[in-house]
Design an enzyme around this catalytic site. Structure first.
Site, PDB file in Angstrom:
ATOM      1  N   CYS A  61      37.453 -13.313  45.493  1.00  0.00           N
ATOM      2  CA  CYS A  61      38.880 -13.621  45.326  1.00  0.00           C
ATOM      3  C   CYS A  61      39.187 -15.115  45.342  1.00  0.00           C
ATOM      4  CB  CYS A  61      39.687 -12.911  46.409  1.00  0.00           C
ATOM      5  SG  CYS A  61      39.314 -11.152  46.545  1.00  0.00           S
ATOM      6  N   HIS A  80      46.364 -15.876  46.985  1.00  0.00           N
ATOM      7  CA  HIS A  80      45.679 -14.669  46.535  1.00  0.00           C
ATOM      8  C   HIS A  80      46.517 -13.463  46.927  1.00  0.00           C
ATOM      9  CE1 HIS A  80      42.907 -11.507  45.903  1.00  0.00           C
ATOM     10  NE2 HIS A  80      42.564 -11.371  47.170  1.00  0.00           N
ATOM     11  N   ASN A 128      45.569  -5.991  44.348  1.00  0.00           N
ATOM     12  CA  ASN A 128      44.598  -7.074  44.530  1.00  0.00           C
ATOM     13  C   ASN A 128      43.672  -7.111  43.317  1.00  0.00           C
ATOM     14  OD1 ASN A 128      42.430  -8.697  45.248  1.00  0.00           O
ATOM     15  ND2 ASN A 128      42.268  -7.911  47.329  1.00  0.00           N
TER      16      ASN A 128
END
Length: 326
Positions: free
Chosen positions: A112, A251, A281
């Site tokens: 990520c 993020h 996500n």
């Protein structure tokens, strides 16, 4: 020495939507349980699209937004933990699809945090070479490595890609980075490869180990700490007060992580841009997708100060201070 600015953005998300209500029909969960613990309402899932396709579409949008030709690109970096192939790299495949014949191409794997890592690598390469323009892409096909029987992980992830074009400029642009890794805690967020024995014995089976596994409590603790450390470090380097910063683009993992970080920084939650309710996500794609969405919505104006901050598997973390130049 030249500065480096973002001159264009692009993104791609699949059309197919998986809602919380649908997930409640395949695992023991509910819309209320997912919403209150993550802030996610739905996520996009690819059907026909692979990582290369999504990365290519986001690249085409970014090139158009930057008003340049693909031949102008000197560098392509793709951040992904879900490549379609070990070789050629996703970046080389994107190069082929868009016709960027002059670009040096390679992939990076930092989960990520990958897009932030890509920005930092690209800035260093542009500043210290003859290269002038770079394409940075975060692209993920996470639905292919999610265990759809594990309610702790399958509710979190989605697919998509985001891209940004960087260019040498005389204006202020990307000013500072802060990044790092903590491999000592890497076991808290993992995804193995498909193990093969390289044998001709037809009775041998592949061991399927390529599902995301996560220790949620440890990752939550790490994320809040890493976000706080990164933002404070960037403030120290830039001498920015958070009141000067228009947006923090983090993020998009969990709304509670963002809320806790805002409290630790003594700032309002609204300073953090969030779109995880729509996309979940998307790992390395989450920050560039958000950046492109903000650019398209006209939320960013020239000279706005923004901070990007990410964290993820590895464990990894990173952030960037940017003066917007579009």
């Amino acid at each position: 020495m030249s500065n480096i600015s973002v001159i264009g953005t692009g993104s791609y998300v699949p059309n197919d939507i998986i809602t919380n209500d649908f997930l409640s029909t395949i695992v023991d969960t509910s819309d209320e349980w997912i919403r209150t613990r993550t802030g996610i309402l739905e996520r996009r899932i690819s059907k026909e699209e692979n990582t290369i396709y999504m990365a290519t579409e986001s690249a085409k949008e970014a090139i158009k937004n930057a008003n340049i030709d693909a031949n102008d690109l000197d560098l392509i970096i793709v951040a992904t933990l879900t490549p379609d192939n070990f070789m050629p790299s996703t970046a080389c495949s994107v190069q082929k699809e868009i016709g960027a014949i002059n670009a040096l191409c390679f992939d990076i794997s930092a989960a990520c945090s990958g897009f932030i890592y890509g920005l930092e690598i690209a800035c260093s390469m542009l500043k210290n070479s003859f290269r002038n323009k770079a394409l940075i892409i975060g692209a993920e096909n996470l639905s292919k490595i999610v265990d759809w029987e594990d309610r702790n992980t399958c509710v979190l992830f989605g697919d998509g890609a985001g891209a940004a074009i960087l260019s040498k400029t005389k204006e202020e642009g990307i000013l500072e980075f802060h990044s790092g890794s903590n491999g000592l805690k890497g076991e808290h967020l993992t995804c193995g490869v498909l193990k093969a024995n390289n044998t001709s014995n037809k009775n041998d089976r592949l061991e399927k180990n390529n599902f995301i596994k996560m220790n949620g409590k440890e990752i939550f603790r790490f994320a809040v700490g890493a976000m706080n450390e990164t933002i404070c470090n960037i403030q120290e380097k830039t001498k920015w007060d958070l009141n000067e910063v228009k947006y923090i683009i983090s993020h998009q993992a969990n709304s509670r992580i963002i809320e806790y970080t805002a409290k630790k920084l003594n700032t309002e939650k609204d300073k953090f841009y969030m779109n995880l309710d729509k996309y979940g996500n998307t790992s390395a794609a989450s920050i560039p997708i958000a950046l492109d969405e903000m650019n398209k919505r006209g939320l960013l104006n020239k000279q706005d100060k923004i901070i990007l901050v990410g964290f993820g598997g590895g464990l990894t973390f990173g952030g960037a201070a940017i003066v917007w130049s579009i």
